[in-house]
Scaffold this motif. Structure first.
Motif, short mmCIF file in Angstrom:
data_model
loop_
_atom_site.label_atom_id
_atom_site.label_comp_id
_atom_site.label_asym_id
_atom_site.label_seq_id
_atom_site.Cartn_x
_atom_site.Cartn_y
_atom_site.Cartn_z
N THR A 18 49.94 -19.10 6.39
CA THR A 18 50.35 -19.99 5.30
C THR A 18 50.94 -19.19 4.13
O THR A 18 51.59 -19.76 3.27
CB THR A 18 49.16 -20.82 4.78
OG1 THR A 18 48.09 -19.93 4.40
CG2 THR A 18 48.65 -21.76 5.86
N TYR A 19 50.70 -17.90 4.13
CA TYR A 19 51.27 -17.02 3.10
C TYR A 19 51.35 -15.62 3.68
O TYR A 19 50.41 -15.14 4.32
CB TYR A 19 50.40 -17.01 1.84
CG TYR A 19 50.78 -15.90 0.87
CD1 TYR A 19 51.77 -16.10 -0.08
CD2 TYR A 19 50.17 -14.65 0.95
CE1 TYR A 19 52.15 -15.07 -0.94
CE2 TYR A 19 50.55 -13.62 0.09
CZ TYR A 19 51.53 -13.84 -0.84
OH TYR A 19 51.90 -12.83 -1.68
N GLY B 259 49.08 -16.32 -8.38
CA GLY B 259 49.12 -17.78 -8.37
C GLY B 259 47.73 -18.40 -8.38
O GLY B 259 47.49 -19.40 -9.06
N PRO C 85 55.38 -23.06 1.05
CA PRO C 85 54.25 -23.12 0.13
C PRO C 85 53.50 -24.43 0.34
O PRO C 85 54.11 -25.50 0.27
CB PRO C 85 54.90 -23.06 -1.26
CG PRO C 85 56.26 -22.49 -1.02
CD PRO C 85 56.67 -22.95 0.34
N ARG D 145 51.94 -12.46 -5.09
CA ARG D 145 52.20 -13.82 -5.58
C ARG D 145 51.00 -14.72 -5.34
O ARG D 145 50.70 -15.59 -6.15
CB ARG D 145 53.44 -14.38 -4.89
CG ARG D 145 54.75 -13.77 -5.38
CD ARG D 145 55.96 -14.39 -4.70
NE ARG D 145 56.08 -13.95 -3.32
CZ ARG D 145 55.90 -14.72 -2.26
NH1 ARG D 145 55.58 -15.99 -2.43
NH2 ARG D 145 56.03 -14.25 -1.04
N LEU D 146 50.29 -14.49 -4.24
CA LEU D 146 49.10 -15.28 -3.96
C LEU D 146 48.01 -15.00 -4.98
O LEU D 146 47.40 -15.94 -5.53
CB LEU D 146 48.59 -14.96 -2.55
CG LEU D 146 47.32 -15.69 -2.12
CD1 LEU D 146 47.55 -17.19 -2.06
CD2 LEU D 146 46.84 -15.17 -0.76
N LEU E 290 49.36 -22.86 -7.64
CA LEU E 290 49.68 -22.97 -6.22
C LEU E 290 49.30 -24.34 -5.63
O LEU E 290 49.09 -24.45 -4.42
CB LEU E 290 48.98 -21.86 -5.43
CG LEU E 290 49.38 -20.43 -5.79
CD1 LEU E 290 48.64 -19.43 -4.91
CD2 LEU E 290 50.89 -20.24 -5.63
N SER F 56 61.47 -21.26 5.11
CA SER F 56 61.11 -22.44 4.31
C SER F 56 60.50 -23.56 5.13
O SER F 56 59.78 -24.41 4.59
CB SER F 56 62.36 -22.97 3.59
OG SER F 56 63.36 -23.34 4.52
N TRP G 99 46.82 -28.33 1.50
CA TRP G 99 45.63 -27.53 1.24
C TRP G 99 44.38 -28.29 1.67
O TRP G 99 43.46 -27.72 2.29
CB TRP G 99 45.53 -27.16 -0.24
CG TRP G 99 46.38 -26.06 -0.76
CD1 TRP G 99 47.19 -26.11 -1.85
CD2 TRP G 99 46.50 -24.71 -0.26
NE1 TRP G 99 47.81 -24.90 -2.05
CE2 TRP G 99 47.40 -24.02 -1.10
CE3 TRP G 99 45.93 -24.04 0.81
CZ2 TRP G 99 47.74 -22.68 -0.89
CZ3 TRP G 99 46.27 -22.70 1.02
CH2 TRP G 99 47.16 -22.04 0.18
#
Length: 330
Positions: free
Chosen positions: A148-149, A172, A83, A168-169, A178, A78, A89
């Motif tokens: 980052t993912y 999303g 995220p 999930r990316l 996201l 985490s 971003w």
């Protein structure tokens, strides 16, 4: 890894590695469990070899590695691969423009095979086009070679389609959940109007309004070649990140002799530690080492269909026009 960095990791995961003293035995100290795990990840040695070096049982070494990797994933995920928020971003996109001259870029994406021992009674689920058994590591990387993912655990045979779309990316980005910023004009130019923030990938990925892939074919017009060159320059950060990852954690280059769910944890822990240890001053050294050894993770051949939507083609054309304009030239 410095002593200070090891002590910092120990302060985070140490409580999860502590076991109670009993009348029958004294538990292994958390520091030793961590040392065993880091040695395993860095050298890729077998549990039997590590057991001989540390004068422990092979089962004890195995359990220590699994315990420590699980603790790293639980306690550090985490904070080291969170995220991204909308502001994060934007900061990533700004760095991509400053360092790699690709605007409105959220990151570079790629997928690799992690070779494993054939799981019992798994049939061909993990069997890939390289004729080995594997799981898939899908990763998005920022301009500083940080993940980052990440998604780990898809079947090796799933590389022929569906890995990205079911991730999930992918879901999303398609559903716009996201925290991706709203469309904005490209730097120094408003001719194209508001442009979406995009991910860059190679020809294995589908063309989307938010996912750019190169123009196909040979003998392309100069303006399309310019686009492919700029996209390739930005996309190389993910290749470099995988090179640094495997140069530092060589266990990923070996055939992992454990159950798939344990492999997932080992790979996740390696990526988290990659982010924890990433230092721009040392990246060049790790890249040189990766190039010198020549060892690379097997690539993914196809992550989705080749046919994009009309809007996706339009976005790619606008980026191409920008790169061939005065404002977008290098």
């Amino acid at each position: 890894m410095s002593v200070e960095q090891m002590e910092e990791i120990l302060s985070i995961v140490g409580p999860d590695l502590t076991r109670q003293t009993t009348n029958f035995r004294d538990p292994i100290e958390p520091k030793q469990r961590l040392a065993i795990t880091l040695r395993y990840l860095a050298a890729g040695e077998s549990f039997a070899s590590l057991a001989y070096q540390y004068r422990l049982g092979a089962i004890t070494v195995c359990s220590s590695v699994h315990m420590t990797c699980s603790a790293i994933e639980k306690k550090m995920m985490s904070t080291h691969i969170p995220p991204p928020t909308e502001d994060q971003w934007k900061a990533i996109a700004s760095k991509f423009w400053d360092k790699w001259k690709f605007p409105n870029c959220l990151g570079a994406i790629d997928g690799k095979h992690i070779t494993i021992k054939a799981p019992a009674n798994s049939g061909s689920l993990f069997f890939n086009y390289k004729k080995t058994f594997s799981i898939v590591l899908l990763a998005l990387v920022d301009a500083d070679y940080r993940f980052t993912y990440i998604q780990v655990g898809d079947f090796g045979r799933a590389s022929d389609g569906g890995v990205y779309g079911s991730s999930r990316l992918g879901r999303g980005m398609e559903a716009k959940t996201l925290n991706v910023p709203e469309d904005s004009p490209l730097p120094g130019s408003g001719v194209q109007g508001p442009m979406p923030y995009v991910i860059v990938g190679d020809a294995a990925f589908p063309l989307k309004t938010y996912l750019m892939r190169p123009f196909p074919g040979h003998r392309l017009p100069r303006w399309r070649e310019n686009f492919n060159y700029r996209l390739s320059s930005a996309r190389m950060v993910v290749e470099c990140a995988f090179g640094i990852l495997t140069a530092r954690w060589r266990v990923l280059l070996s055939r992992l002799q454990m159950a798939p769910h344990f492999v997932d944890t080992v790979v996740m822990a390696s990526c988290i530690l990659h982010n924890f240890l990433t230092n721009p001053a040392q990246n060049r050294r790790w890249q040189d080492e990766a190039e010198h050894t020549g060892h690379m993770l097997p690539i993914i051949r196809n992550m989705g269909g080749n046919r994009g939507s009309k809007d996706a083609y339009g976005v790619r054309e606008k980026f191409s026009a920008f790169f061939n304009s005065l404002e977008g030239s290098m």
